[in-house]
Scaffold this motif. Structure first.
Motif, PDB file in Angstrom:
ATOM      1  N   ALA A  36       0.844  -1.233  -0.034  1.00  0.00           N
ATOM      2  CA  ALA A  36       0.021   0.046  -0.061  1.00  0.00           C
ATOM      3  C   ALA A  36       0.958   1.276   0.033  1.00  0.00           C
ATOM      4  O   ALA A  36       0.621   2.134  -0.825  1.00  0.00           O
ATOM      5  N   THR A  37       1.908   1.156   0.880  1.00  0.00           N
ATOM      6  CA  THR A  37       2.982   2.282   0.806  1.00  0.00           C
ATOM      7  C   THR A  37       3.533   2.558  -0.502  1.00  0.00           C
ATOM      8  O   THR A  37       3.897   3.847  -1.038  1.00  0.00           O
ATOM      9  N   ASN A  38       3.912   1.452  -1.041  1.00  0.00           N
ATOM     10  CA  ASN A  38       4.489   1.659  -2.479  1.00  0.00           C
ATOM     11  C   ASN A  38       3.518   2.136  -3.550  1.00  0.00           C
ATOM     12  O   ASN A  38       4.048   3.034  -4.448  1.00  0.00           O
ATOM     13  N   ALA A  39       2.203   1.919  -3.548  1.00  0.00           N
ATOM     14  CA  ALA A  39       1.215   2.276  -4.378  1.00  0.00           C
ATOM     15  C   ALA A  39       1.246   3.532  -4.023  1.00  0.00           C
ATOM     16  O   ALA A  39       0.979   4.531  -5.198  1.00  0.00           O
ATOM     17  N   ARG A  40       1.107   4.174  -2.732  1.00  0.00           N
ATOM     18  CA  ARG A  40       0.940   5.666  -2.527  1.00  0.00           C
ATOM     19  C   ARG A  40       2.332   6.592  -3.051  1.00  0.00           C
ATOM     20  O   ARG A  40       2.051   7.529  -3.493  1.00  0.00           O
ATOM     21  N   ALA A  41       3.417   5.892  -2.782  1.00  0.00           N
ATOM     22  CA  ALA A  41       4.520   6.503  -3.360  1.00  0.00           C
ATOM     23  C   ALA A  41       4.402   6.577  -5.035  1.00  0.00           C
ATOM     24  O   ALA A  41       4.779   7.765  -5.454  1.00  0.00           O
ATOM     25  N   ALA A  42       3.994   5.562  -5.700  1.00  0.00           N
ATOM     26  CA  ALA A  42       3.855   5.803  -6.901  1.00  0.00           C
ATOM     27  C   ALA A  42       2.915   6.796  -7.686  1.00  0.00           C
ATOM     28  O   ALA A  42       3.221   7.532  -8.418  1.00  0.00           O
ATOM     29  N   LEU A  43       1.705   6.993  -6.853  1.00  0.00           N
ATOM     30  CA  LEU A  43       0.698   7.916  -6.968  1.00  0.00           C
ATOM     31  C   LEU A  43       1.267   9.370  -6.768  1.00  0.00           C
ATOM     32  O   LEU A  43       1.224  10.245  -7.665  1.00  0.00           O
ATOM     33  N   LEU A  44       2.023   9.647  -5.647  1.00  0.00           N
ATOM     34  CA  LEU A  44       2.682  10.892  -5.399  1.00  0.00           C
ATOM     35  C   LEU A  44       3.606  11.101  -6.621  1.00  0.00           C
ATOM     36  O   LEU A  44       3.798  12.360  -6.820  1.00  0.00           O
ATOM     37  N   ASN A  45       4.522  10.192  -6.897  1.00  0.00           N
ATOM     38  CA  ASN A  45       5.396  10.533  -7.927  1.00  0.00           C
ATOM     39  C   ASN A  45       4.769  10.815  -9.216  1.00  0.00           C
ATOM     40  O   ASN A  45       5.147  11.893  -9.889  1.00  0.00           O
ATOM     41  N   LYS A  46       3.767  10.518  -9.522  1.00  0.00           N
ATOM     42  CA  LYS A  46       2.957  10.976 -10.806  1.00  0.00           C
ATOM     43  C   LYS A  46       2.189  12.394 -10.447  1.00  0.00           C
ATOM     44  O   LYS A  46       2.315  13.082 -11.585  1.00  0.00           O
ATOM     45  N   PHE A  47       1.755  12.667  -9.160  1.00  0.00           N
ATOM     46  CA  PHE A  47       1.466  14.138  -8.900  1.00  0.00           C
ATOM     47  C   PHE A  47       2.707  14.981  -9.339  1.00  0.00           C
ATOM     48  O   PHE A  47       2.384  16.249  -9.617  1.00  0.00           O
ATOM     49  N   ASP A  48       3.945  14.450  -9.065  1.00  0.00           N
ATOM     50  CA  ASP A  48       4.922  15.645  -9.444  1.00  0.00           C
ATOM     51  C   ASP A  48       5.003  15.717 -10.866  1.00  0.00           C
ATOM     52  O   ASP A  48       5.289  16.921 -11.048  1.00  0.00           O
ATOM     53  N   HIS A  49       4.507  14.968 -11.817  1.00  0.00           N
ATOM     54  CA  HIS A  49       4.563  15.515 -12.942  1.00  0.00           C
ATOM     55  C   HIS A  49       3.454  16.309 -13.278  1.00  0.00           C
ATOM     56  O   HIS A  49       3.367  17.210 -14.306  1.00  0.00           O
ATOM     57  N   LEU A  50       2.122  15.993 -12.731  1.00  0.00           N
ATOM     58  CA  LEU A  50       0.984  16.927 -12.803  1.00  0.00           C
ATOM     59  C   LEU A  50       1.466  18.208 -12.475  1.00  0.00           C
ATOM     60  O   LEU A  50       1.180  19.199 -13.006  1.00  0.00           O
ATOM     61  N   GLU A  51       2.022  18.322 -11.249  1.00  0.00           N
ATOM     62  CA  GLU A  51       2.141  19.676 -10.774  1.00  0.00           C
ATOM     63  C   GLU A  51       3.127  20.460 -11.576  1.00  0.00           C
ATOM     64  O   GLU A  51       2.841  21.934 -11.570  1.00  0.00           O
ATOM     65  N   LYS A  52       3.860  19.611 -12.698  1.00  0.00           N
ATOM     66  CA  LYS A  52       4.533  20.721 -13.512  1.00  0.00           C
ATOM     67  C   LYS A  52       3.848  21.371 -14.735  1.00  0.00           C
ATOM     68  O   LYS A  52       4.100  22.302 -15.171  1.00  0.00           O
ATOM     69  N   VAL A  53       2.512  20.696 -14.700  1.00  0.00           N
ATOM     70  CA  VAL A  53       1.880  21.267 -16.010  1.00  0.00           C
ATOM     71  C   VAL A  53       0.470  21.866 -15.850  1.00  0.00           C
ATOM     72  O   VAL A  53      -0.177  22.476 -16.519  1.00  0.00           O
ATOM     73  N   VAL A  54       0.136  21.523 -14.303  1.00  0.00           N
ATOM     74  CA  VAL A  54      -1.113  22.290 -13.848  1.00  0.00           C
ATOM     75  C   VAL A  54      -0.934  23.778 -13.761  1.00  0.00           C
ATOM     76  O   VAL A  54       0.138  24.054 -13.220  1.00  0.00           O
ATOM     77  N   GLY A  55      -1.843  24.517 -14.437  1.00  0.00           N
ATOM     78  CA  GLY A  55      -1.234  25.927 -14.285  1.00  0.00           C
ATOM     79  C   GLY A  55      -2.107  26.821 -13.030  1.00  0.00           C
ATOM     80  O   GLY A  55      -2.272  26.014 -11.944  1.00  0.00           O
ATOM     81  N   THR A  56      -2.470  27.780 -13.228  1.00  0.00           N
ATOM     82  CA  THR A  56      -3.227  28.396 -12.017  1.00  0.00           C
ATOM     83  C   THR A  56      -4.674  28.570 -12.013  1.00  0.00           C
ATOM     84  O   THR A  56      -5.184  28.914 -10.815  1.00  0.00           O
ATOM     85  N   GLY A  57      -5.188  27.713 -12.807  1.00  0.00           N
ATOM     86  CA  GLY A  57      -6.402  27.171 -12.581  1.00  0.00           C
ATOM     87  C   GLY A  57      -7.585  28.276 -13.136  1.00  0.00           C
ATOM     88  O   GLY A  57      -7.259  29.244 -13.804  1.00  0.00           O
ATOM     89  N   PRO A  58      -8.589  28.066 -12.678  1.00  0.00           N
ATOM     90  CA  PRO A  58      -9.095  27.189 -12.042  1.00  0.00           C
ATOM     91  C   PRO A  58      -9.008  25.375 -12.352  1.00  0.00           C
ATOM     92  O   PRO A  58      -9.132  24.671 -11.681  1.00  0.00           O
ATOM     93  N   TYR A  59      -9.038  25.396 -13.942  1.00  0.00           N
ATOM     94  CA  TYR A  59      -8.971  24.012 -14.276  1.00  0.00           C
ATOM     95  C   TYR A  59      -7.785  23.649 -15.219  1.00  0.00           C
ATOM     96  O   TYR A  59      -6.964  24.380 -15.376  1.00  0.00           O
ATOM     97  N   PHE A  60      -7.813  22.596 -15.630  1.00  0.00           N
ATOM     98  CA  PHE A  60      -6.580  22.157 -16.343  1.00  0.00           C
ATOM     99  C   PHE A  60      -6.026  23.227 -17.263  1.00  0.00           C
ATOM    100  O   PHE A  60      -4.915  23.310 -17.400  1.00  0.00           O
ATOM    101  N   ASN A  61      -6.967  23.655 -18.365  1.00  0.00           N
ATOM    102  CA  ASN A  61      -6.385  24.516 -19.275  1.00  0.00           C
ATOM    103  C   ASN A  61      -7.017  25.907 -18.906  1.00  0.00           C
ATOM    104  O   ASN A  61      -6.715  26.813 -19.782  1.00  0.00           O
TER     105      ASN A  61
END
Length: 218
Positions: free
Chosen positions: A116-141
């Motif tokens: 479970a901890t490994n799965a959580r780490a994998a998810l947080l690592n994916k959010f690292d990538h999202l964090e780089k492309v998400v702008g000021t919002g409120p939505y993705f684009n």
């Protein structure tokens, strides 16, 4: 003709389609089935025996991305960018969202703390990538709600449910833009409308029945 969405009550992929239907104010029907005991006609509609599927007249097709692309082309208020390059980028991040859902599923169903901890780490690592492309919002684009938003909202909803049980599924210092995006999405009227009554309880009951590691926090 009124489209009919075939779903289960807990399926996040089907909820992606329900969000688009709600956002576009499309008159439709939703039929919930039990995948453990599906109706006889279901395999003709979805040969992969998966939801979601959409029935339109005598036609049926399946897969959340396919369905949402159809809905976006068929009904007003396009949710994809007009520019082909931007559209391709959006499609890539929708695909990435499916991988995030896989990690959420692993967090739900893992039997051991380590898995479970490994799965959580994998998810947080994916959010690292999202964090780089998400702008000021409120939505993705930016200011416009998109198919990317419809794809991620069910995932974010379920991560919130998990985080309420087992804090750590979100990291506010590491992913502030992603969390702000999540908060905006979960308040969107189409997301609210797509959320069936008792979804949180159904989600927790599913974890209990699978006897995953997360049950120790219930």
């Amino acid at each position: 003709m009124k489209p009919r969405l075939i779903s289960t009550k807990l399926c996040p992929y089907a909820q992606r389609c329900a969000i688009v239907l709600a956002h576009k104010n499309v008159a439709h029907e939703i039929e919930f089935i039990d995948l453990n005991n599906p109706p006889a006609w279901f395999q003709d509609v979805s040969p992969l025996k998966k939801v979601p599927a959409l029935v339109v007249g005598v036609h049926a097709f399946f897969g959340s991305s396919v369905i949402n692309e159809y809905l976006d082309a068929q009904y007003p208020q396009p949710l994809h960018p007009i520019n082909d390059l931007e559209k391709a980028v959006n499609r890539s991040w929708i695909e990435f969202g499916g991988e995030c859902l896989s990690d959420i599923g692993a967090m739900m169903l893992s039997k051991t703390e380590q898995d479970a901890t490994n799965a959580r780490a994998a998810l947080l690592n994916k959010f690292d990538h999202l964090e780089k492309v998400v702008g000021t919002g409120p939505y993705f684009n930016g200011s416009s709600f998109s198919l990317v938003d419809a794809a991620y909202a069910p995932s974010f909803q379920r991560i919130d449910y998990l985080n309420a049980l087992w804090p750590g599924a979100w990291d506010a210092q590491r992913h502030p833009k992603t969390i702000a995006w999540k908060d905006n999405l979960l308040l969107h009227p189409a997301v609210v409308e797509s959320t069936i009554g008792g979804l949180r309880e159904l989600f927790y009951d599913f974890i209990r029945r699978r006897e995953g590691y997360a049950t120790r926090f219930m």
